[in-house]
Design a protein around this motif. Structure first.
Motif, PDB file in Angstrom:
ATOM      1  N   ALA A 153      35.342  33.584  73.507  1.00  4.27           N
ATOM      2  CA  ALA A 153      35.512  33.015  72.289  1.00  4.27           C
ATOM      3  C   ALA A 153      35.470  31.873  71.811  1.00  4.27           C
ATOM      4  O   ALA A 153      35.960  30.884  71.004  1.00  4.27           O
ATOM      5  N   SER A 154      35.666  31.135  72.555  1.00  4.35           N
ATOM      6  CA  SER A 154      35.037  29.718  72.624  1.00  4.35           C
ATOM      7  C   SER A 154      32.887  29.060  72.172  1.00  4.35           C
ATOM      8  O   SER A 154      32.995  28.025  71.821  1.00  4.35           O
ATOM      9  N   GLY A 155      33.063  30.780  72.025  1.00  8.28           N
ATOM     10  CA  GLY A 155      31.142  29.928  71.993  1.00  8.28           C
ATOM     11  C   GLY A 155      30.009  30.121  72.565  1.00  8.28           C
ATOM     12  O   GLY A 155      28.765  29.874  72.405  1.00  8.28           O
ATOM     13  N   ARG A 156      30.496  29.941  74.261  1.00  7.09           N
ATOM     14  CA  ARG A 156      29.933  30.473  75.145  1.00  7.09           C
ATOM     15  C   ARG A 156      28.923  31.396  75.050  1.00  7.09           C
ATOM     16  O   ARG A 156      29.353  32.645  74.552  1.00  7.09           O
ATOM     17  N   VAL A 157      27.618  31.092  75.507  1.00  8.68           N
ATOM     18  CA  VAL A 157      26.624  32.396  74.491  1.00  8.68           C
ATOM     19  C   VAL A 157      26.351  32.738  76.706  1.00  8.68           C
ATOM     20  O   VAL A 157      25.957  32.048  77.242  1.00  8.68           O
ATOM     21  N   PHE A 158      26.356  33.850  77.135  1.00 18.50           N
ATOM     22  CA  PHE A 158      25.875  34.892  77.989  1.00 18.50           C
ATOM     23  C   PHE A 158      24.616  35.883  77.355  1.00 18.50           C
ATOM     24  O   PHE A 158      24.487  36.043  77.318  1.00 18.50           O
ATOM     25  N   VAL A 166      33.918  37.896  72.534  1.00 18.26           N
ATOM     26  CA  VAL A 166      34.028  38.117  70.950  1.00 18.26           C
ATOM     27  C   VAL A 166      32.619  39.228  70.564  1.00 18.26           C
ATOM     28  O   VAL A 166      32.931  39.757  69.787  1.00 18.26           O
ATOM     29  N   GLU A 167      31.931  39.013  71.521  1.00 17.99           N
ATOM     30  CA  GLU A 167      30.214  40.008  70.987  1.00 17.99           C
ATOM     31  C   GLU A 167      30.022  40.260  72.429  1.00 17.99           C
ATOM     32  O   GLU A 167      30.134  39.447  73.140  1.00 17.99           O
ATOM     33  N   ALA A 219      28.027  33.467  86.069  1.00 17.70           N
ATOM     34  CA  ALA A 219      28.168  31.680  86.412  1.00 17.70           C
ATOM     35  C   ALA A 219      27.841  31.142  85.695  1.00 17.70           C
ATOM     36  O   ALA A 219      27.732  30.982  84.895  1.00 17.70           O
ATOM     37  N   GLU A 220      28.085  30.092  86.082  1.00 20.68           N
ATOM     38  CA  GLU A 220      28.714  28.977  84.987  1.00 20.68           C
ATOM     39  C   GLU A 220      27.115  27.899  84.314  1.00 20.68           C
ATOM     40  O   GLU A 220      26.626  27.679  83.135  1.00 20.68           O
ATOM     41  N   THR A 221      26.307  27.896  85.245  1.00 17.58           N
ATOM     42  CA  THR A 221      24.673  27.680  84.914  1.00 17.58           C
ATOM     43  C   THR A 221      23.999  28.584  84.482  1.00 17.58           C
ATOM     44  O   THR A 221      24.000  29.125  85.709  1.00 17.58           O
ATOM     45  N   CYS A 222      22.169  28.710  84.199  1.00 19.08           N
ATOM     46  CA  CYS A 222      21.518  29.611  84.233  1.00 19.08           C
ATOM     47  C   CYS A 222      19.957  28.691  84.782  1.00 19.08           C
ATOM     48  O   CYS A 222      19.969  27.543  84.524  1.00 19.08           O
ATOM     49  N   THR A 242      24.550  29.911  79.718  1.00 19.96           N
ATOM     50  CA  THR A 242      23.477  29.586  78.477  1.00 19.96           C
ATOM     51  C   THR A 242      24.382  27.842  77.923  1.00 19.96           C
ATOM     52  O   THR A 242      24.986  27.548  78.244  1.00 19.96           O
ATOM     53  N   GLU A 243      22.705  27.178  77.686  1.00 21.77           N
ATOM     54  CA  GLU A 243      23.044  25.728  76.892  1.00 21.77           C
ATOM     55  C   GLU A 243      23.715  26.063  75.894  1.00 21.77           C
ATOM     56  O   GLU A 243      24.470  25.066  75.259  1.00 21.77           O
TER      57      GLU A 243
END
Length: 423
Positions: A365-370, A343-344, A82-85, A385-386
């Motif tokens: 890959a773009s650094g977004r943390v889920f 990537v992680e 989901a795009e937001t938490c 997450t933000e």
């Protein structure tokens, strides 16, 4: 599930001993199509083709029934991220511990391990490579894990030597290895070697020293280091190379033609520590130590990350953002999950705890943390997450003896949870 992934998963189980088909899960491996086909073609004879009658089974029993033999009632894909938490999930994002600039202008973080980062900084013609760690055993003391309490072991090399920092590992609390607790791989001019420091000693080491016998095979290209308790330290990249404290061996030798291994994680095989590694073109390896198995099929997609949900399953990130999931030794299946490469991929687990309560998290890959708000067996409720990491995003979780900590890193900052209270 795409047709390509369905075929890939079936081939993986049948031909490769698909990830998850290990000794402790053999009962469900390579035989997911256990539906008994309730059509009337029961063929109660043993049909060993020794009967000389002309029973050529002219009925075209091609199993053209519309089911796709995926046992869809057992396949439950998680929803895409989901795009937001929701607000309560933001609390799981670890706070900033320190920034690279705290250790001098131009410092960049390269890799992360429990309680530590690997860093390098160029000043004129000199490159300083450092392992930066929190105060020793910070989880047992009042000293916060921040830049003012960091302990540093460094090595200066000429910039024009080409030597640079590549990968970092740190020993767990229960390891009995005679190697220093912090190890780094440095590479340059086609060669890599292992360096180490004891930053938990009193006083701590201040120099990053070469490990005797730590020179890797000349053809080795190192992507990362893996270390877990008393298992050997292993470097993965163009092959897998393991160090027993005195010399390297190459259970999976480097190959100019072979694809790279991209990730390696700890797994359990019959209650012993083992490891799984995944890479490009479906490259896969596993070990319960000391033996290794390895395979790859060029037609397969690239696998970018792996996380083991001990003891009954794991997930592999497929190039493009899908997940290949296996639970309880059943046939792996592919699910859309992210809209870019993962990537992680990690899981927060607690030894001896309820595995169903563990959570997954990762970085794209773009650094977004889920993060994930559901049991890892379904990975339900994953959301972005933000927090968005910058270049060279890294992540890990580790068990500090009484609690789970999560570290997230990019080239400029380290985020982490450091709560390990003692009753």
């Amino acid at each position: 599930m795409t047709k390509l992934h369905t075929i890939a998963m079936m081939l993986a189980a049948a031909a490769l001993g698909a990830p998850g088909c290990n000794e402790s899960m053999a009962s469900g491996c390579g035989d997911a199509d256990s539906d008994t086909d309730t059509d009337s073609d029961t063929d109660t004879d043993t049909d060993t083709d020794t009967d000389t009658d002309t029973d050529t089974d002219s009925d075209t029993d091609t199993d053209t029934d519309s089911d796709t033999d995926t046992d869809s009632d057992a396949v439950v894909c998680p929803d895409p991220i989901a795009e937001t938490c929701p607000g309560d999930l933001e609390a799981v994002i670890p706070p900033l511990l320190f920034e690279a600039s705290d250790f001098g202008e131009g410092t960049q973080f390269v890799d992360v391990a429990p309680w530590s980062v690997l860093a390098e900084r160029d000043t004129g013609a000199t490159r300083t490579i450092s392992i930066i760690a929190c105060s020793p055993m910070a989880e047992w003391s009042e000293a916060p894990c921040d830049a003012s309490n960091a302990r540093i072991a460094s090595l200066d090399v000429p910039v024009d030597s080409g030597v640079h920092a590549v990968a970092l590992s740190a020993a767990g609390n229960d390891g009995d290895s005679e190697l220093p607790p912090y190890l780094a791989t440095l590479c340059g001019d086609g060669a890599c070697a292992l360096y180490g420091a004891d930053l938990d000693a009193d006083p701590p080491d201040t120099e990053l020293a070469a490990i005797p016998g730590g020179e890797l095979p000349p053809t080795a290209a190192v992507h990362g280091l893996w270390r877990d308790d008393d298992a050997p330290v292993c470097a993965y990249g163009d092959g897998i190379h393991c160090f027993d404290g005195t010399a390297w061996t190459s259970p999976i030798p480097a190959s100019a033609e072979g694809p790279l291994f991209n990730d390696m994680c700890t797994a359990n095989f019959d209650d012993t520590t083992g490891a799984i590694a995944v890479g490009d073109l479906g490259r896969y390896a596993k070990s319960g130590f000391p033996e290794w198995e390895s395979s790859w099929v060029p037609a397969f997609p690239n696998w970018t990350a792996v996380a083991a949900y001990r003891p009954d399953g794991w997930a592999i990130a497929i190039e493009g953002g899908d997940l290949q999931i296996e639970i309880g030794g059943e046939m792996p299946y592919s699910c859309p999950f992210a809209d870019e490469d993962i990537v992680e991929l990690h899981v927060t687990y607690e030894w001896g705890g309820d595995w169903e309560t563990n959570k997954s998290f990762g970085v794209t890959a773009s650094g977004r943390v889920f993060v994930d708000n559901g049991p890892v067996t379904a990975m339900e409720g994953a959301c972005y997450t933000e927090l968005v990491l910058g270049a060279n995003p890294k992540a890990l979780s580790f068990w500090c003896g009484v609690a789970v900590n999560v570290f997230l890193m990019d080239e400029n900052a380290l985020y982490g949870t450091t709560e390990c209270p003692i009753d």
